[in-house]
Motif scaffolding. Structure first.
Motif, PDB file in Angstrom:
ATOM      1  N   ARG A   1       0.817  -1.214   0.000  1.00  0.00           N
ATOM      2  CA  ARG A   1       0.000   0.000   0.000  1.00  0.00           C
ATOM      3  C   ARG A   1       0.852   1.266   0.000  1.00  0.00           C
ATOM      4  O   ARG A   1       0.500   2.275   0.607  1.00  0.00           O
ATOM      5  CB  ARG A   1      -0.973  -0.010   1.193  1.00  0.00           C
TER       6      ARG A   1
ATOM      7  N   ARG B   1      -1.034   2.951  -4.460  1.00  0.00           N
ATOM      8  CA  ARG B   1      -2.263   3.720  -4.208  1.00  0.00           C
ATOM      9  C   ARG B   1      -2.623   4.603  -5.406  1.00  0.00           C
ATOM     10  O   ARG B   1      -3.804   4.774  -5.724  1.00  0.00           O
ATOM     11  CB  ARG B   1      -2.104   4.567  -2.940  1.00  0.00           C
TER      12      ARG B   1
ATOM     13  N   ILE C   1      -3.730  -4.867  -1.625  1.00  0.00           N
ATOM     14  CA  ILE C   1      -3.657  -3.475  -2.093  1.00  0.00           C
ATOM     15  C   ILE C   1      -4.903  -2.677  -1.723  1.00  0.00           C
ATOM     16  O   ILE C   1      -5.017  -1.513  -2.106  1.00  0.00           O
ATOM     17  CB  ILE C   1      -3.442  -3.414  -3.620  1.00  0.00           C
TER      18      ILE C   1
END
Length: 321
Positions: free
Chosen positions: A201, A206, A258
């Protein structure tokens, strides 16, 4: 006297430190890997091949610092599309660019030669470190293999295994060391290696996942005055396709890593896309479409290996570094 076969050097973590033998026949015209790399679906659903490597903390740090689509605040959706196209063409070009294939492999290596620094977790890195280089190719291979499996389906196990070996051959040309020798071994080894290394992440990941949302999909300069609700409406098909691409190329646990929540509509959309590629557009036709695209790009256009990654451009960049 019994001779014990030599076992490749391994580590408690990481991939074996071995280089596969050259096997150019694995990328011969019509071979399984050649077909996989020529498939239009490889490019159309190629986002996971861009996203999965970004889970590596070193790749993410280098990309966020050096890649214009991440480092330039004015980058828009068209820049991301061109970046994805160039990435796919560099990979497929190692098999389909004929006499230029060797330069493509050289350019890929040279592109990453100066990349070093501090990763997203604060550790120092160099992009050419064996484990980083191999991990990234394993991530790309995982996305390509899964994408073909989901959308096309493997005609048989031999085709699948030879496609994987062909991707190893492409990686060997790029200087990758230590990929598992068979696809069965890869499926057994990769998840643990992925989880051991991944920073799933980070800001790079992102940003890519954010492309599936209207607010995270950067508009071209001429359209930045468009109100967000209208932009959301206009870009709904694009964002929908990007969501499907993530569904296609990432395993459920990777989507969870994710922070990509699966919606009921995503599953319906995925079935529609699978039906199209399996029932409407036969393999033989789509394969020829992909070959025609690569041929047209090489003959009448300027693929990235002739511009930004040409020998002259790479030399100029090295001098200015």
């Amino acid at each position: 006297m019994t001779v014990t076969p030599k076992v490749p050097e391994t580590r408690p973590d990481g991939f074996p430190a071995v280089r596969p033998e050259s096997r150019p026949e694995l990328l011969a015209p019509g071979s399984p890997a050649c077909r996989v790399l020529a498939e239009p679906l490889t490019a159309l659903y190629g986002l996971p091949g861009f996203l999965l490597p970004l889970m590596h903390p070193a790749t993410a740090a280098a990309t966020l610092k050096r890649d214009p689509v991440f480092a330039d605040p004015d980058a828009d959706i068209l820049d991301f599309a061109r970046r994805l196209r160039d990435t796919i063409e560099m990979i497929a070009g190692a098999a389909h660019a004929g006499e230029e294939a060797d330069h493509i492999a050289y350019a890929m290596r040279e592109l990453h030669r100066p990349m070093r620094g501090e990763d997203t977790r604060g550790a120092t890195y160099h992009a050419w470190t064996r484990d980083i280089w191999t991990w990234n190719w394993a991530a790309i291979t995982a996305g390509f293999m899964r994408g073909y499996e989901v959308l096309r389906g493997w005609p048989d196990r031999e085709f699948r295994d030879d496609a994987y070996l062909g991707l190893i051959e492409v990686g060997r040309r790029f200087g990758v060391l230590g990929m598992p020798a068979t696809y069965g071994e890869f499926l057994a080894v990769w998840p643990a290696e992925r989880d051991r290394v991944a920073d799933p992440r980070n800001d790079g990941v992102r940003t890519l996942v954010g492309l599936t949302r209207a607010r995270g999909l950067p508009a071209p300069r001429a359209l930045r005055a468009v109100p967000l609700p209208l932009w959301a409406l206009v870009t709904a098909p694009i964002r929908h396709f990007l969501r499907v691409a993530i569904m296609v190329g990432l395993l459920p646990e990777e989507r969870e890593m994710i922070g990509f929540p699966e919606r009921a509509m995503d599953r319906v959309s995925l079935r529609v896309h699978v039906a199209f590629w399996r029932l409407v557009l036969p393999r033989a036709i789509s394969y020829r479409v992909g070959l025609a695209w690569m041929s047209a790009r090489a003959r009448w256009s300027t693929p990235v290996w002739r511009t930004h990654f040409s020998a002259e451009a790479l030399a100029a960049r090295a001098e200015s570094a």
